[in-house]
Motif scaffolding. Structure first.
Motif, PDB file in Angstrom:
ATOM      1  N   GLU A  31       6.817 -13.995  -3.403  1.00  0.00           N
ATOM      2  CA  GLU A  31       6.932 -15.416  -3.864  1.00  0.00           C
ATOM      3  C   GLU A  31       5.683 -16.085  -4.550  1.00  0.00           C
ATOM      4  N   GLU A  32       4.547 -15.334  -4.318  1.00  0.00           N
ATOM      5  CA  GLU A  32       3.252 -15.697  -4.940  1.00  0.00           C
ATOM      6  C   GLU A  32       3.173 -14.942  -6.268  1.00  0.00           C
ATOM      7  N   GLY A  33       3.968 -14.260  -6.648  1.00  0.00           N
ATOM      8  CA  GLY A  33       4.014 -13.518  -7.980  1.00  0.00           C
ATOM      9  C   GLY A  33       2.655 -12.608  -7.885  1.00  0.00           C
ATOM     10  N   VAL A  34       2.628 -11.887  -6.801  1.00  0.00           N
ATOM     11  CA  VAL A  34       1.250 -10.907  -6.707  1.00  0.00           C
ATOM     12  C   VAL A  34       1.574  -9.620  -7.011  1.00  0.00           C
ATOM     13  N   ASN A  35       1.222  -8.801  -7.940  1.00  0.00           N
ATOM     14  CA  ASN A  35       1.277  -7.801  -8.444  1.00  0.00           C
ATOM     15  C   ASN A  35       0.799  -6.739  -7.541  1.00  0.00           C
ATOM     16  N   VAL A  36       1.416  -6.320  -6.639  1.00  0.00           N
ATOM     17  CA  VAL A  36       0.542  -5.244  -5.449  1.00  0.00           C
ATOM     18  C   VAL A  36       0.897  -4.071  -5.606  1.00  0.00           C
ATOM     19  N   ALA A  37      -0.044  -3.068  -5.303  1.00  0.00           N
ATOM     20  CA  ALA A  37       0.429  -1.607  -4.965  1.00  0.00           C
ATOM     21  C   ALA A  37       0.366  -1.419  -3.552  1.00  0.00           C
ATOM     22  N   ASN A  87     -12.149   0.332  -9.414  1.00  0.00           N
ATOM     23  CA  ASN A  87     -11.794   0.448 -10.646  1.00  0.00           C
ATOM     24  C   ASN A  87     -10.047   0.044 -10.511  1.00  0.00           C
ATOM     25  N   GLY A  88      -9.764  -0.278  -9.391  1.00  0.00           N
ATOM     26  CA  GLY A  88      -8.434  -0.587  -9.367  1.00  0.00           C
ATOM     27  C   GLY A  88      -7.413   0.617  -9.521  1.00  0.00           C
ATOM     28  N   GLN A  89      -7.853   1.747  -9.234  1.00  0.00           N
ATOM     29  CA  GLN A  89      -6.952   3.052  -9.586  1.00  0.00           C
ATOM     30  C   GLN A  89      -7.050   3.864  -8.295  1.00  0.00           C
ATOM     31  N   PRO A 115       4.758  14.606  -4.536  1.00  0.00           N
ATOM     32  CA  PRO A 115       3.609  15.103  -5.238  1.00  0.00           C
ATOM     33  C   PRO A 115       2.544  13.980  -5.328  1.00  0.00           C
ATOM     34  N   TRP A 116       1.348  14.093  -5.130  1.00  0.00           N
ATOM     35  CA  TRP A 116       0.235  13.117  -5.439  1.00  0.00           C
ATOM     36  C   TRP A 116       0.405  12.519  -6.797  1.00  0.00           C
ATOM     37  N   GLN A 117       0.305  11.308  -7.033  1.00  0.00           N
ATOM     38  CA  GLN A 117       0.361  10.533  -8.220  1.00  0.00           C
ATOM     39  C   GLN A 117      -0.650   9.429  -8.290  1.00  0.00           C
ATOM     40  N   SER A 118      -0.730   8.884  -9.407  1.00  0.00           N
ATOM     41  CA  SER A 118      -1.746   7.862  -9.573  1.00  0.00           C
ATOM     42  C   SER A 118      -0.986   6.302  -9.318  1.00  0.00           C
ATOM     43  N   LEU A 119      -1.841   5.485  -8.778  1.00  0.00           N
ATOM     44  CA  LEU A 119      -1.264   4.085  -8.579  1.00  0.00           C
ATOM     45  C   LEU A 119      -0.778   3.487 -10.048  1.00  0.00           C
ATOM     46  N   PRO A 120       0.057   2.493  -9.944  1.00  0.00           N
ATOM     47  CA  PRO A 120       0.537   1.670 -11.069  1.00  0.00           C
ATOM     48  C   PRO A 120      -0.808   1.089 -11.431  1.00  0.00           C
ATOM     49  N   ARG A 121      -1.139   0.719 -12.817  1.00  0.00           N
ATOM     50  CA  ARG A 121      -2.189   0.156 -13.370  1.00  0.00           C
ATOM     51  C   ARG A 121      -1.935  -1.239 -13.397  1.00  0.00           C
ATOM     52  N   GLN A 122      -3.132  -1.899 -13.507  1.00  0.00           N
ATOM     53  CA  GLN A 122      -3.121  -3.408 -13.590  1.00  0.00           C
ATOM     54  C   GLN A 122      -2.438  -4.212 -12.374  1.00  0.00           C
ATOM     55  N   THR A 123      -2.863  -3.712 -11.080  1.00  0.00           N
ATOM     56  CA  THR A 123      -2.160  -4.614  -9.928  1.00  0.00           C
ATOM     57  C   THR A 123      -3.106  -5.569  -9.688  1.00  0.00           C
ATOM     58  N   CYS A 125      -3.681  -6.413  -6.295  1.00  0.00           N
ATOM     59  CA  CYS A 125      -4.265  -5.845  -4.941  1.00  0.00           C
ATOM     60  C   CYS A 125      -3.491  -4.889  -4.446  1.00  0.00           C
ATOM     61  N   LEU A 126      -4.147  -4.026  -3.456  1.00  0.00           N
ATOM     62  CA  LEU A 126      -3.729  -2.839  -2.459  1.00  0.00           C
ATOM     63  C   LEU A 126      -3.483  -3.247  -1.466  1.00  0.00           C
ATOM     64  N   PHE A 127      -2.073  -2.929  -0.972  1.00  0.00           N
ATOM     65  CA  PHE A 127      -1.626  -3.295   0.447  1.00  0.00           C
ATOM     66  C   PHE A 127      -1.225  -2.008   1.287  1.00  0.00           C
ATOM     67  N   TYR A 128      -2.150  -1.809   2.364  1.00  0.00           N
ATOM     68  CA  TYR A 128      -1.578  -0.678   3.060  1.00  0.00           C
ATOM     69  C   TYR A 128      -1.341  -0.916   4.341  1.00  0.00           C
ATOM     70  N   GLU A 129      -0.187  -0.254   5.029  1.00  0.00           N
ATOM     71  CA  GLU A 129       0.403  -0.441   6.236  1.00  0.00           C
ATOM     72  C   GLU A 129       0.345   0.960   6.988  1.00  0.00           C
ATOM     73  N   GLY A 130      -0.253   1.164   8.004  1.00  0.00           N
ATOM     74  CA  GLY A 130      -0.156   2.549   8.434  1.00  0.00           C
ATOM     75  C   GLY A 130      -1.121   2.488   9.965  1.00  0.00           C
ATOM     76  N   LEU A 131      -1.540   3.555  10.331  1.00  0.00           N
ATOM     77  CA  LEU A 131      -2.159   3.936  11.495  1.00  0.00           C
ATOM     78  C   LEU A 131      -3.755   3.958  11.286  1.00  0.00           C
ATOM     79  N   HIS A 132      -4.315   4.014  10.171  1.00  0.00           N
ATOM     80  CA  HIS A 132      -5.669   4.066  10.354  1.00  0.00           C
ATOM     81  C   HIS A 132      -6.319   3.297   9.157  1.00  0.00           C
ATOM     82  N   GLY A 133      -5.685   2.101   8.928  1.00  0.00           N
ATOM     83  CA  GLY A 133      -6.566   1.374   8.057  1.00  0.00           C
ATOM     84  C   GLY A 133      -7.784   0.548   8.593  1.00  0.00           C
TER      85      GLY A 133
END
Length: 287
Positions: A31-37, A87-89, A115-123, A125-133
């Motif tokens: 709703e707020e147009g946040v480009n989130v990883a 660096n947002g990566q 496989p492991w991969q890079s996060l999208p560029r130009q986000t 913020c980063l949002f993590y949901e899990g057991l160990h944040g």
């Protein structure tokens, strides 16, 4: 922590209700147009489902369970948070659940990882949901990298009821198997999960108003209408308690740092409390 590349983490144990809170958070981002990883904690498990089953056969399930730090790539999680703050990566992967149809159609097997991969560029913020944040130990300090750390932690009997109901009804396990899992995880629950809630900026704790004294005979999960949510703030001076009490019907302050709201107002409370914080972080990161 990073003003330019903020990190939001939602932490809670299996069956605690983090998925419900996560949906509300993601609604805010949209709703707020946040480009989130978005990164899921399951993707940092060390073992596949088949490998965990094999460890259990060897009698090592209590030692190697998903609550345990040793059964997770905590080092890679901290590396991701550190890299993103700088660096947002960063690098991540997906754990393939049974209902991840797109990943399965692409050739992935349920219970394994992409496989492991890079996060999208130009986000934004980063949002993590899990057991160990919110892990903070002598070896790792995940919590120090997080700009907004949110805990979802119902009282333990309710947490067990929710887990037993979910795993028996939705995942096909027997109640005996689920109870055995709870017992096998108990030491790591106490040592690895619970301490995180002392590092959170905000905790949402659901408390039922019905008898849950024996969670192992409950057949139904207490509804949100049969609950209150206790919300504790680390920095209560930054919280407008009169505004929240006015906006949320039947809310009240039980302590100087604690707001209590009806259980069916949880989504509203998350929205009223978290949305302004997210917008402030995003504005600060952009300026």
């Amino acid at each position: 922590m990073s003003a330019r590349h903020p990190i939001i983490a939602l932490t809670g144990s299996s069956g605690a209700g983090t998925t419900t809170a996560s949906r509300t958070m993601q609604k805010i981002f949209v709703e707020e147009g946040v480009n989130v990883a978005i990164v899921e904690g399951d993707s940092f498990h060390r073992y596949t489902r088949e490998q965990m089953a094999e460890l259990a056969k060897q009698g090592r399930y209590g030692q190697w369970n998903h609550f345990s730090l040793a059964a997770n790539h905590i080092d890679k999680l901290e590396e991701l948070f550190c890299d993103y703050g700088q660096n947002g990566q960063g690098r991540f992967r997906h754990y393939i659940h049974d209902d991840d149809l797109d990943l399965i159609r692409g050739g992935g097997a349920p219970g394994t990882f992409t496989p492991w991969q890079s996060l999208p560029r130009q986000t934004d913020c980063l949002f993590y949901e899990g057991l160990h944040g919110g892990v903070s130990t002598d070896d790792y300090d995940i919590a120090s990298h997080v700009d907004l750390l949110i805990g979802v932690t119902p009282i333990v009997n309710l947490e067990w009821i929710q887990k037993i109901h979910r795993d028996t009804h939705d995942r096909g396990y027997s109640q005996e198997a689920v109870v055995a899992t709870i017992l096998n995880r108990m030491e790591d629950y106490v040592r690895c999960i619970v301490p995180q809630f002392s590092h959170t900026h905000i905790n949402f704790q659901r408390v039922p108003t019905v008898d849950t004294s024996n969670p192992f005979i409950m057949r139904e999960v207490p509804s949100h209408d049969e609950s209150f949510v206790v919300i504790r703030f680390r920095n209560p001076r930054e919280v407008d308690f009169p505004y929240l009490i006015n906006m949320i019907a039947n809310a009240f302050a039980s302590r100087h740092d604690t707001l209590v709201v009806p259980g069916n107002k949880l989504a509203l409370a998350i929205d009223l409390i978290i949305r302004p914080m997210v917008l402030e972080m995003i504005e600060r990161s952009r300026t």
